[in-house]
Scaffold this motif. Sequence first.
Motif, PDB file in Angstrom:
ATOM      1  N   LEU A  54      -2.358   8.982   7.002  1.00 35.45           N
ATOM      2  CA  LEU A  54      -1.195   8.927   6.123  1.00 35.45           C
ATOM      3  C   LEU A  54      -1.564   8.262   4.805  1.00 35.45           C
ATOM      4  CD1 LEU A  54       1.484   7.540   8.640  1.00 35.45           C
ATOM      5  CD2 LEU A  54       1.018   9.932   8.088  1.00 35.45           C
TER       6      LEU A  54
ATOM      7  N   VAL B 161       0.667   6.343   2.194  1.00 29.18           N
ATOM      8  CA  VAL B 161       2.033   5.836   2.104  1.00 29.18           C
ATOM      9  C   VAL B 161       2.218   5.093   0.789  1.00 29.18           C
ATOM     10  CG1 VAL B 161       3.743   4.299   3.156  1.00 29.18           C
ATOM     11  CG2 VAL B 161       2.232   5.654   4.608  1.00 29.18           C
TER      12      VAL B 161
ATOM     13  N   GLU C 291       3.441  -0.044  -4.207  1.00 29.43           N
ATOM     14  CA  GLU C 291       2.418  -0.451  -3.244  1.00 29.43           C
ATOM     15  C   GLU C 291       1.820   0.782  -2.584  1.00 29.43           C
ATOM     16  OE1 GLU C 291       4.333  -4.766  -1.855  1.00 29.43           O
ATOM     17  OE2 GLU C 291       3.992  -3.181  -0.370  1.00 29.43           O
TER      18      GLU C 291
ATOM     19  N   ASP D  14      -0.551   2.219   0.692  1.00 32.17           N
ATOM     20  CA  ASP D  14      -1.190   1.992   1.999  1.00 32.17           C
ATOM     21  C   ASP D  14      -1.914   3.272   2.384  1.00 32.17           C
ATOM     22  OD1 ASP D  14       1.578   0.079   3.430  1.00 32.17           O
ATOM     23  OD2 ASP D  14      -0.212  -0.586   2.354  1.00 32.17           O
TER      24      ASP D  14
ATOM     25  N   ILE E  63      -3.836   4.977   5.478  1.00 26.69           N
ATOM     26  CA  ILE E  63      -3.908   4.715   6.916  1.00 26.69           C
ATOM     27  C   ILE E  63      -4.648   5.853   7.618  1.00 26.69           C
ATOM     28  CG2 ILE E  63      -2.563   4.117   8.957  1.00 26.69           C
ATOM     29  CD1 ILE E  63      -0.239   3.942   6.590  1.00 26.69           C
TER      30      ILE E  63
END
Lengths: 239, 128
Positions: free
Chosen positions: A162, A164, A137, A139, A141
């Motif tokens: 970030l 992630v 996954e 992410d 940000i």
Amino acid sequence: MIDTTATAQLPMRARLIATTVCTTGSTTLSATTTGYARASGSFVTDGFSVGMEVTASGFSTAGNNGTGVITMVSALAMSVTKTALSTTTDGKPTIIAGTATATEAAAAARTILARPPQLRAYDNVPVVPTVGSPYLEEDFIPATNTLRSFPANGGVVEETGLYVLKIFGISGTGISSIRKVVNVIKAQFSSGTTFSSGVVRVRNDPGPYAGQITPIDGGWSYVVLTIPWRATSTNAVAA
Amino acid sequence: MSQLPGRSFGEQLQNWQRKVAFRERAVFVGTATEVLRSIQEGSELTGAPGQPVDTGTLKASWQLSFPSENTAQISTNLDYAIPNEDGVSATGGPYVQKSPTGGRHSVKLTRAGFDKIVASEVAKVQQS
């Protein structure tokens, strides 16, 4: 300020996709009814471990190419459960059973390599994981902006955020597989790594870091890899 | 330091030492408090969204303590704080945030923005 999707997220994603975790290189391999074999060299020394997802190529029998998950590995033999990327009835990426390997005599110019999992839940793209098959996954940000120099119009603005990645491995397969995948990806984003001609840079304050292996229900264990970044650009004040 | 009438150099030096110690303590406590706020409520300094709120248990579970004179500790005793932070469903399915407030990755964002918290607290002390 910059378009962080185009200058940070997509280039980082491209680097992730291009990462090779480990590989046999082009070499002489054979196929068996359970996976692959070799007469020299070592799958273990090459870095392969149980739970890792691998892709084979160069075989004459089509079913011997493609992706699978390692269920056993020794120096000269590797057992895999073949998989294939598919979509659910409502269009979500998922993993289904692939064509099992069949006996094929050894020949040169064949390769088995491991990459980050082929099933990837990019930002705002849901997937349906399949038990027994790793997935990932993403992410992205964005965080805060700071004007680092004056004047406001034309000064340097710094944006931070970030990237992630959550790598989901198969529970009960030990540390080798999931840690190797995480560590190789982390090395691709070492402190100071730049993207988009230096506009975006991986930070060193803090630098990238990976968390512990955390088991959850459903047969998964996951590790979070956090990549802090900063981007600098010229600030433009709207008239 | 200029010579103040009626005060020896030694007295002025002691006064300066007390002021530095006070300011250093203020920055330390202020930073720790702001770190807690960033994780718990969110922060414009770090971009952290704060904790999602359903019953309020998770948000209230984050606590600040001072185990020693120069150590601050921000912690939670709830197991599900980790999967909430990471945006991972503890049951292995897709993570769905039900709360309209708060979000994921508040601890990570607070850590990444720690330098901004410290700079903000230093600026407050300098203005006092």
